[in-house]
Design a protein around this motif. Structure first.
Motif, PDB file in Angstrom:
ATOM      1  N   GLY A  40      -9.582-101.490  89.792  1.00  0.00           N
ATOM      2  CA  GLY A  40      -8.808-101.029  90.938  1.00  0.00           C
ATOM      3  C   GLY A  40      -9.453-101.484  92.237  1.00  0.00           C
ATOM      4  O   GLY A  40     -10.614-101.889  92.277  1.00  0.00           O
ATOM      5  N   THR A  41      -8.720-101.413  93.317  1.00  0.00           N
ATOM      6  CA  THR A  41      -9.259-101.856  94.600  1.00  0.00           C
ATOM      7  C   THR A  41     -10.315-100.889  95.115  1.00  0.00           C
ATOM      8  O   THR A  41     -10.268 -99.683  94.876  1.00  0.00           O
ATOM      9  CB  THR A  41      -8.138-101.984  95.645  1.00  0.00           C
ATOM     10  OG1 THR A  41      -7.482-100.711  95.787  1.00  0.00           O
ATOM     11  CG2 THR A  41      -7.113-103.022  95.215  1.00  0.00           C
ATOM     12  N   ASN A  42     -11.298-101.460  95.811  1.00  0.00           N
ATOM     13  CA  ASN A  42     -12.357-100.692  96.467  1.00  0.00           C
ATOM     14  C   ASN A  42     -13.071 -99.738  95.503  1.00  0.00           C
ATOM     15  O   ASN A  42     -13.337 -98.590  95.821  1.00  0.00           O
ATOM     16  CB  ASN A  42     -11.794 -99.910  97.657  1.00  0.00           C
ATOM     17  CG  ASN A  42     -12.894 -99.457  98.606  1.00  0.00           C
ATOM     18  OD1 ASN A  42     -13.900-100.145  98.766  1.00  0.00           O
ATOM     19  ND2 ASN A  42     -12.703 -98.297  99.211  1.00  0.00           N
ATOM     20  N   GLN A  43     -13.386-100.245  94.317  1.00  0.00           N
ATOM     21  CA  GLN A  43     -14.110 -99.447  93.328  1.00  0.00           C
ATOM     22  C   GLN A  43     -15.536 -99.967  93.172  1.00  0.00           C
ATOM     23  O   GLN A  43     -15.801-101.159  93.302  1.00  0.00           O
ATOM     24  CB  GLN A  43     -13.413 -99.507  91.961  1.00  0.00           C
ATOM     25  CG  GLN A  43     -12.110 -98.738  91.880  1.00  0.00           C
ATOM     26  CD  GLN A  43     -11.557 -98.713  90.463  1.00  0.00           C
ATOM     27  OE1 GLN A  43     -12.062 -99.386  89.576  1.00  0.00           O
ATOM     28  NE2 GLN A  43     -10.518 -97.921  90.254  1.00  0.00           N
ATOM     29  N   LYS A  44     -16.435 -99.030  92.878  1.00  0.00           N
ATOM     30  CA  LYS A  44     -17.810 -99.405  92.585  1.00  0.00           C
ATOM     31  C   LYS A  44     -17.930 -99.689  91.087  1.00  0.00           C
ATOM     32  O   LYS A  44     -17.562 -98.867  90.253  1.00  0.00           O
ATOM     33  CB  LYS A  44     -18.778 -98.295  92.976  1.00  0.00           C
ATOM     34  CG  LYS A  44     -20.240 -98.634  92.722  1.00  0.00           C
ATOM     35  CD  LYS A  44     -21.152 -97.491  93.139  1.00  0.00           C
ATOM     36  CE  LYS A  44     -22.614 -97.836  92.872  1.00  0.00           C
ATOM     37  NZ  LYS A  44     -23.529 -96.734  93.272  1.00  0.00           N
ATOM     38  N   ILE A  45     -18.446-100.861  90.752  1.00  0.00           N
ATOM     39  CA  ILE A  45     -18.624-101.277  89.366  1.00  0.00           C
ATOM     40  C   ILE A  45     -20.122-101.322  89.064  1.00  0.00           C
ATOM     41  O   ILE A  45     -20.901-101.916  89.820  1.00  0.00           O
ATOM     42  CB  ILE A  45     -18.000-102.658  89.102  1.00  0.00           C
ATOM     43  CG1 ILE A  45     -16.553-102.703  89.603  1.00  0.00           C
ATOM     44  CG2 ILE A  45     -18.093-103.017  87.629  1.00  0.00           C
ATOM     45  CD1 ILE A  45     -15.624-101.733  88.922  1.00  0.00           C
ATOM     46  N   THR A  46     -20.508-100.709  87.977  1.00  0.00           N
ATOM     47  CA  THR A  46     -21.901-100.705  87.554  1.00  0.00           C
ATOM     48  C   THR A  46     -22.048-101.562  86.304  1.00  0.00           C
ATOM     49  O   THR A  46     -21.341-101.355  85.316  1.00  0.00           O
ATOM     50  CB  THR A  46     -22.381 -99.278  87.256  1.00  0.00           C
ATOM     51  OG1 THR A  46     -22.186 -98.461  88.418  1.00  0.00           O
ATOM     52  CG2 THR A  46     -23.857 -99.267  86.879  1.00  0.00           C
ATOM     53  N   ILE A  47     -22.960-102.515  86.372  1.00  0.00           N
ATOM     54  CA  ILE A  47     -23.211-103.406  85.235  1.00  0.00           C
ATOM     55  C   ILE A  47     -24.636-103.130  84.767  1.00  0.00           C
ATOM     56  O   ILE A  47     -25.600-103.374  85.510  1.00  0.00           O
ATOM     57  CB  ILE A  47     -23.043-104.888  85.623  1.00  0.00           C
ATOM     58  CG1 ILE A  47     -21.615-105.139  86.139  1.00  0.00           C
ATOM     59  CG2 ILE A  47     -23.327-105.797  84.424  1.00  0.00           C
ATOM     60  CD1 ILE A  47     -21.493-105.106  87.632  1.00  0.00           C
ATOM     61  N   SER A  48     -24.766-102.645  83.538  1.00  0.00           N
ATOM     62  CA  SER A  48     -26.071-102.220  83.024  1.00  0.00           C
ATOM     63  C   SER A  48     -26.437-103.028  81.783  1.00  0.00           C
ATOM     64  O   SER A  48     -25.983-102.733  80.674  1.00  0.00           O
ATOM     65  CB  SER A  48     -26.048-100.727  82.684  1.00  0.00           C
ATOM     66  OG  SER A  48     -25.708 -99.953  83.822  1.00  0.00           O
ATOM     67  N   PRO A  49     -27.290-104.066  81.934  1.00  0.00           N
ATOM     68  CA  PRO A  49     -27.764-104.790  80.753  1.00  0.00           C
ATOM     69  C   PRO A  49     -28.870-103.992  80.073  1.00  0.00           C
ATOM     70  O   PRO A  49     -29.714-103.384  80.743  1.00  0.00           O
ATOM     71  CB  PRO A  49     -28.295-106.096  81.341  1.00  0.00           C
ATOM     72  CG  PRO A  49     -28.696-105.757  82.743  1.00  0.00           C
ATOM     73  CD  PRO A  49     -27.767-104.657  83.192  1.00  0.00           C
ATOM     74  N   SER A  50     -28.876-103.990  78.758  1.00  0.00           N
ATOM     75  CA  SER A  50     -29.860-103.169  78.050  1.00  0.00           C
ATOM     76  C   SER A  50     -31.277-103.689  78.214  1.00  0.00           C
ATOM     77  O   SER A  50     -32.232-102.993  77.881  1.00  0.00           O
ATOM     78  CB  SER A  50     -29.499-103.091  76.560  1.00  0.00           C
ATOM     79  OG  SER A  50     -29.551-104.369  75.953  1.00  0.00           O
TER      80      SER A  50
END
Length: 667
Positions: free
Chosen positions: A57-67
């Motif tokens: 969605g627009t203006n969303q915070k995305i968290t990318i967590s590599p193990s």
């Protein structure tokens, strides 16, 4: 009673509130996505800042967590797109990557960290480890497939596609190597990956983006081709043509292209009525046989076409044989509505046909021959003598005018089925946008990959540019520079010099050596290497079966230049020459531990004076140089080697790598 009612009302209200809360946490439509390049079993380039991207969605915070490390974050833009970088560790795994917004989560599993290479080009890169049977085989294919138990070697194969505009995404997936999967991988790329894996002992990821019969300009972006000016006319109007083509093809049902000979035999285009003796073909167009069968007034096509012809037979007391020089690519043949035979599947394009026709299906007087021909790519044709011959030696010629009707067309990697009811006259000339069109493959098969982090690229292509060697001298380096500019770094680019082959097209005959020489001009670019195949070609097929050595030779460049291995990377490559009286002394790079000749000696060298009339030369090795001369040329200026369609290798280094075709007449 009132109390019970109030309790019921309260429970009802609570249930509604619970449902509202749950529904608030579950989006009506999933919005969080990654590019399909990022999927289970993928390989990421080690010790690099790799791009990862997707949408939400627009203006969303995305968290990318590599193990393997700390999370990173991204914010979607006004179009819902997000993109960021994650730092990768040394080779290893398997790992997971968790990607989430406030309410959704994606977990990418079985992620390996290793070395990622792009493998591209035309059919000699595209042909798979299983081979294109029965005509085009791969040496020791069955043994290689049976031993292909290497789960840390993974392939992602781009689907065939063409587009007039750059595409951002495509549906793909990563596949681990096993005896069940390896047969579908590029043979050259598989042997390349295998050599790297055996030497480096790290995961290897191959992104395969290749398709047969394609020229270099199709793999190059519009921005770079515009600078050359050679392809402006071909590019103009492709976008409008694509729109018209989609408007036409969207009317028709589609089906997947068969993968087996049995599937080809049973393919259904709702068209078998065309085989009937009394079928009305009065509104069909006409074609002359023998000749091309893939050219209509509305343009060239790849697909299925019916051909019908009425003939008179006076003697039906004996069986006949239908003789056809060759059909490109396959066919189903009917006489008087009855199927009599045909060759289905790959590898039969150049095979002469001889099909027995029983006297029991023939009649005195009018008989009808109906042939459905399927052309899967490139020029489609019926060649050679076409006739019916009976056991008494009587010949009924079939050459001449035949009725013709297109019933299915291949586009975007699938069949569009027109059947017998479509008004083919309304079909736009969509053939102008095809896998040979400038930019079309870059747009659909390279652009969606950018900027997925790669270590480098390997390339096997050039046959489709034979006949245009002078252009290839600058077109090919332009394509390499184009890709590097799109990825924004100068990655290594290693490629194959095409093998000798007797091209039959008059425009290509005795032109392939010029293309081989033109390929060497790209060596002027940094981080390039050219593997010669002068000794492992096949004059019987344009797809030489020895892809093991192709992959091994490409791997040598990477092992030396990228991974520090102390081996010889290249065979001898022309460097320059010294004029010494009536001798020319040729210098090479790629000498390795020394030059050597085959047992019968050095041949295929030619020299010329200022008139450029080349004559065969005597050649010998001296001080790791080659000295050439010819008694009929007093003042030689030029020398060339392996300068024909059918040349053989006679000069090698002691590591067993052949010298490449060359000409000293350089601009």
């Amino acid at each position: 009673m009132k109390k019970i009612y109030n309790l019921g009302l309260i429970a009802f209200v609570c249930l509604i509130l619970i449902n509202l809360t749950v529904n608030a946490q579950i989006p009506a439509k999933r919005t969080l996505k990654t590019s399909t390049l990022f999927s289970d079993h993928m390989v990421l380039q080690q010790q690099a800042n790799v791009d990862i991207w997707g949408c939400s969605g627009t203006n969303q915070k995305i968290t990318i967590s590599p193990s393997w490390g700390k999370p990173v974050y991204a914010i979607t833009d006004a179009n819902g797109k997000w993109k960021t970088k994650i730092a990768t560790p040394k080779a290893g795994g398997p790992y997971t990557i968790t990607i989430k917004n406030e309410v959704e989560r994606i977990i990418i599993k079985d992620v390996l960290i290793g070395e990622v290479w792009l493998a591209s080009g035309q059919s000699n890169m595209d042909i798979n480890l299983r081979g294109w049977l029965p005509g085009d085989t791969i040496s020791n294919s069955a043994q290689a497939i049976s031993k292909a138990n290497f789960p840390k070697i993974r392939f992602m194969k781009m689907p065939f596609g063409i587009s007039a505009v750059p595409l951002d995404s495509v549906k793909v997936n990563w596949v681990a190597t096993s005896p069940e999967t390896a047969g579908d991988f590029s043979a050259a790329a598989y042997f390349y990956a295998l050599r790297l894996y055996q030497e480096l002992n790290v995961p290897i990821g191959i992104i395969q983006s290749s398709i047969g019969g394609t020229p270099a300009e199709a793999w190059t972006s519009k921005q770079s081709l515009n600078k050359l000016k050679d392809f402006d006319k071909a590019i103009d109007g492709l976008k409008d043509l694509q729109a018209k083509g989609e408007q036409w093809t969207n009317k028709w049902p589609t089906q997947e292209i068969p993968k087996t000979n049995e599937q080809w035999k049973n393919i259904n285009f709702s068209d078998l009525g065309a085989a009937a003796t009394n079928f009305d073909d009065s509104q069909w167009t006409t074609l002359k046989i023998p000749g091309r069968i893939d050219l209509l007034s509305s343009g060239e096509f790849d697909g299925a076409i019916w051909l019908r012809k009425e003939i008179e037979i006076q003697d039906v007391s004996t069986d006949y044989f239908l003789k056809i020089g060759a059909i490109d690519d396959m066919e189903a043949i009917y006489i008087n509505g009855q199927y009599v035979g045909g060759l289905n599947g790959g590898g039969f394009a150049g095979t002469p046909r001889s099909i027995q026709v029983s006297k029991n299906i023939l009649v005195n007087g009018k008989n009808v021959i109906a042939i459905r021909v399927i052309d899967t790519g490139g020029p489609g044709s019926i060649n050679g003598d076409v006739s019916l011959v009976n056991n008494k030696g009587n010949v009924i010629p079939l050459a001449g005018v035949w009725k013709a009707r297109l019933v299915a067309e291949i586009k975007d990697g699938k069949f569009y089925t027109y059947g017998l009811k479509a008004n083919i006259a309304e079909r736009p000339n969509i053939s102008r946008l095809n896998s040979n069109s400038p930019t079309a493959l870059f747009n659909a098969m390279i652009n969606p990959l950018i900027p997925y982090k790669i270590k480098g690229a390997i390339w096997y292509q050039g046959e489709s540019n034979v006949g245009r060697a002078e252009q290839y001298k600058y077109l090919f380096p332009t394509m390499i520079a184009d890709w590097r500019s799109k990825w924004t770094y100068d990655f290594p680019f290693y490629y194959v010099q095409i093998a000798p082959y007797p091209f039959g097209d008059p425009n290509q005959k005795e032109q392939s050596q010029k293309l081989r020489d033109a390929q060497s001009y790209a060596l002027k670019l940094p981080k390039t290497g050219m593997a010669s195949t002068l000794d492992i070609g096949s004059l019987k097929t344009i797809h030489p079966p020895n892809k093991h050595d192709v992959g091994e030779r490409l791997a040598r460049f990477a092992l030396v230049n990228e991974y520090g291995k102390k081996i010889t990377a290249s065979g001898p490559i022309y460097k320059g020459l010294i004029v010494s009286g009536s001798d020319l002394i040729i210098e090479f790079t790629g000498v390795g531990s020394g030059l050597m000749a085959i047992e019968s000696g050095l041949t295929n060298f030619e020299v010329a004076g200022a008139d450029k009339n080349y004559v065969p030369a005597q050649a010998k090795i001296a001080n790791n140089k080659v000295v050439v001369s010819a008694s009929s040329v007093d003042n030689p200026i030029y020398v060339r080697y392996a300068w024909s369609d059918t040349s053989t290798a006679t000069l090698f280094n002691k590591e067993g790598l052949p010298a490449a075709t060359f000409s000293s007449d350089r601009k």
